[in-house]
Design an enzyme around this catalytic site. Structure first.
Site, PDB file in Angstrom:
ATOM      1  N   TYR A   1      33.569  59.081  48.563  1.00 32.37           N
ATOM      2  CA  TYR A   1      33.130  59.610  49.869  1.00 32.37           C
ATOM      3  C   TYR A   1      31.595  59.691  49.887  1.00 32.37           C
ATOM      4  CZ  TYR A   1      33.817  61.974  54.320  1.00 32.37           C
ATOM      5  OH  TYR A   1      33.813  62.291  55.655  1.00 32.37           O
TER       6      TYR A   1
ATOM      7  N   LYS B   1      28.217  64.947  56.034  1.00 27.82           N
ATOM      8  CA  LYS B   1      29.109  65.964  56.629  1.00 27.82           C
ATOM      9  C   LYS B   1      28.601  67.377  56.337  1.00 27.82           C
ATOM     10  CE  LYS B   1      32.205  63.303  58.584  1.00 27.82           C
ATOM     11  NZ  LYS B   1      32.012  62.988  60.018  1.00 27.82           N
TER      12      LYS B   1
HETATM   13  P1  NAD Z   1      36.807  55.563  63.955  1.00 21.78           P
HETATM   14  O1  NAD Z   1      36.296  54.392  63.183  1.00 21.78           O
HETATM   15  O2  NAD Z   1      37.889  55.318  64.911  1.00 21.78           O
HETATM   16  O3  NAD Z   1      35.621  56.327  64.670  1.00 21.78           O
HETATM   17  C1  NAD Z   1      34.289  56.308  64.209  1.00 21.78           C
HETATM   18  C2  NAD Z   1      33.443  56.037  65.410  1.00 21.78           C
HETATM   19  O4  NAD Z   1      32.054  56.112  65.095  1.00 21.78           O
HETATM   20  C3  NAD Z   1      33.686  54.639  66.001  1.00 21.78           C
HETATM   21  O5  NAD Z   1      34.086  54.760  67.340  1.00 21.78           O
HETATM   22  C4  NAD Z   1      32.326  53.985  65.917  1.00 21.78           C
HETATM   23  O6  NAD Z   1      32.079  53.135  67.009  1.00 21.78           O
HETATM   24  C5  NAD Z   1      31.425  55.218  65.955  1.00 21.78           C
HETATM   25  N1  NAD Z   1      30.073  54.898  65.520  1.00 21.78           N
HETATM   26  C6  NAD Z   1      29.643  54.418  64.322  1.00 21.78           C
HETATM   27  N2  NAD Z   1      28.316  54.157  64.392  1.00 21.78           N
HETATM   28  C7  NAD Z   1      27.909  54.490  65.650  1.00 21.78           C
HETATM   29  C8  NAD Z   1      26.671  54.416  66.349  1.00 21.78           C
HETATM   30  N3  NAD Z   1      25.561  53.952  65.759  1.00 21.78           N
HETATM   31  N4  NAD Z   1      26.643  54.822  67.642  1.00 21.78           N
HETATM   32  C9  NAD Z   1      27.742  55.279  68.255  1.00 21.78           C
HETATM   33  N5  NAD Z   1      28.950  55.364  67.662  1.00 21.78           N
HETATM   34  C10 NAD Z   1      29.025  54.962  66.372  1.00 21.78           C
HETATM   35  O7  NAD Z   1      37.287  56.601  62.821  1.00 21.78           O
HETATM   36  P2  NAD Z   1      37.736  58.138  62.912  1.00 21.78           P
HETATM   37  O8  NAD Z   1      38.387  58.405  61.613  1.00 21.78           O
HETATM   38  O9  NAD Z   1      38.455  58.411  64.174  1.00 21.78           O
HETATM   39  O10 NAD Z   1      36.338  58.898  62.888  1.00 21.78           O
HETATM   40  C11 NAD Z   1      35.956  59.863  63.858  1.00 21.78           C
HETATM   41  C12 NAD Z   1      35.302  61.047  63.161  1.00 21.78           C
HETATM   42  O11 NAD Z   1      36.287  61.759  62.418  1.00 21.78           O
HETATM   43  C13 NAD Z   1      34.207  60.677  62.177  1.00 21.78           C
HETATM   44  O12 NAD Z   1      33.171  61.622  62.252  1.00 21.78           O
HETATM   45  C14 NAD Z   1      34.920  60.796  60.847  1.00 21.78           C
HETATM   46  O13 NAD Z   1      34.023  61.022  59.780  1.00 21.78           O
HETATM   47  C15 NAD Z   1      35.771  62.009  61.134  1.00 21.78           C
HETATM   48  N6  NAD Z   1      36.871  62.239  60.214  1.00 21.78           N
HETATM   49  C16 NAD Z   1      37.738  61.248  59.918  1.00 21.78           C
HETATM   50  C17 NAD Z   1      38.754  61.484  59.026  1.00 21.78           C
HETATM   51  C18 NAD Z   1      39.709  60.385  58.645  1.00 21.78           C
HETATM   52  O14 NAD Z   1      40.347  60.496  57.581  1.00 21.78           O
HETATM   53  N7  NAD Z   1      39.874  59.357  59.442  1.00 21.78           N
HETATM   54  C19 NAD Z   1      38.918  62.756  58.441  1.00 21.78           C
HETATM   55  C20 NAD Z   1      38.018  63.761  58.781  1.00 21.78           C
HETATM   56  C21 NAD Z   1      36.992  63.491  59.670  1.00 21.78           C
END
Ligand code: NAD
Length: 257
Positions: free
Chosen positions: A157, A164
């Site tokens: 990570y 984060k």
């Molecule tokens: P995802 O890939 O669907 O979403 C990530 C988003 O970030 C995408 O829509 C991407 O376009 C956007 N992004 C990246 N660079 C960018 C930029 N320069 N400008 C604008 N947008 C940008 O994946 P997700 O898992 O739905 O992630 C959403 C959030 O949830 C993130 O913050 C991720 O860290 C967090 N999260 C995810 C998990 C998991 O296991 N999937 C767990 C906890 C937290």
């Protein structure tokens, strides 16, 4: 109490139907909100437009969060179309793939800068843009998405854990700054979910399996479950909650071994 009828919201972070931000958009729309949904670059525009066809009268806008001009454009369009804003969902995060595979000690200066800019600073920039539009409504709710890797070490990570940690600290500082204006700032710390962003983390499936084996609920969580918790924080039901990191992870965070 989780009714969002008559409310307007901005959703940042939809890449595809698996995105956590998309599950939140669907839940907010089903609760009556009108939404602005952004996409990052032309590559994702079609996806976001196709998905958003199921929403009521959405505003679709480009927003790369590294670009102050695009952020300003998002809020000027929202002001013109909606006249104000009630909530923001921030689901943007990024770290270069190499940073999520190499040993943490090899983190590059540029990888660190980019990861913290996109994954943490962007919340501050969006909150600054949203605040005047929320003030016009007498307050608002800002929600971001984080992960337990901010506090504990999860293999690979890496710099995303540092981003984060910065994001969660930003939640607290923003909550303190904007609270007097009636604007709440919170995060949901979700358990691991297989999404596009997660696919960049080497060995992600072993993290999923570990949660199935060890979390009190003996399972992983789904995006729809994160979205239901989000409705609490975005709606009047959460009106006394700010500066909070809400764990939606099947209880995994409480485990020792
Ligand atoms: P995802 O890939 O669907 O979403 C990530 C988003 O970030 C995408 O829509 C991407 O376009 C956007 N992004 C990246 N660079 C960018 C930029 N320069 N400008 C604008 N947008 C940008 O994946 P997700 O898992 O739905 O992630 C959403 C959030 O949830 C993130 O913050 C991720 O860290 C967090 N999260 C995810 C998990 C998991 O296991 N999937 C767990 C906890 C937290």
């Amino acid at each position: 109490m989780t009714d969002l009828a008559g409310k307007t919201g901005l959703i940042v972070g939809v890449a595809n139907k698996r995105s956590i931000a998309w599950a939140i958009a669907q839940a907010a729309s089903a609760s009556g909100a009108r939404l602005a949904v952004t996409y990052q670059g032309e590559r994702l525009e079609e996806n976001v437009r196709d998905l958003s066809a199921s929403l009521t009268d959405p505003l679709i806008l480009p927003c790369d969060v590294t670009d102050d001009g695009q952020i300003a454009h998002v809020f000027s369009e929202i002001e013109r179309e909606f006249g104000g804003l009630d909530f923001v969902v921030h689901g943007a995060a990024f770290a270069p793939r190499e940073e999520l595979a190499a040993p943490f000690v090899q983190t590059t200066r540029e990888g660190f800068r980019l990861s913290l800019d996109i994954s943490a600073y962007s919340l501050i920039a969006l909150a600054r843009g949203a605040a005047p539009l929320m003030e016009a409504r007498g307050g608002g709710s800002i929600l971001t998405l984080t992960y337990l890797g901010s506090q504990r070490v999860f293999q690979n990570y890496n710099v995303m854990g540092v981003a984060k940690a910065a994001l969660e600290a930003s939640v607290r500082y923003l909550a303190a700054d904007l609270g007097p204006k009636g604007i709440r700032v919170n995060a949901i710390s979700a358990g691991p979910i297989k999404t596009l962003a997660a696919s960049g983390i080497s060995g992600f499936s072993s993290i999923l399996q570990h949660y199935r084996d060890r979390a009190p609920l003996r399972r992983t969580v789904e995006t729809a479950e994160v979205a239901e918790a989000a409705m609490f924080l975005l709606s009047p039901a959460g009106r006394a909650v700010t500066a909070e990191i809400l764990m939606v992870d099947g209880g995994y965070h409480a485990t020792g071994m």
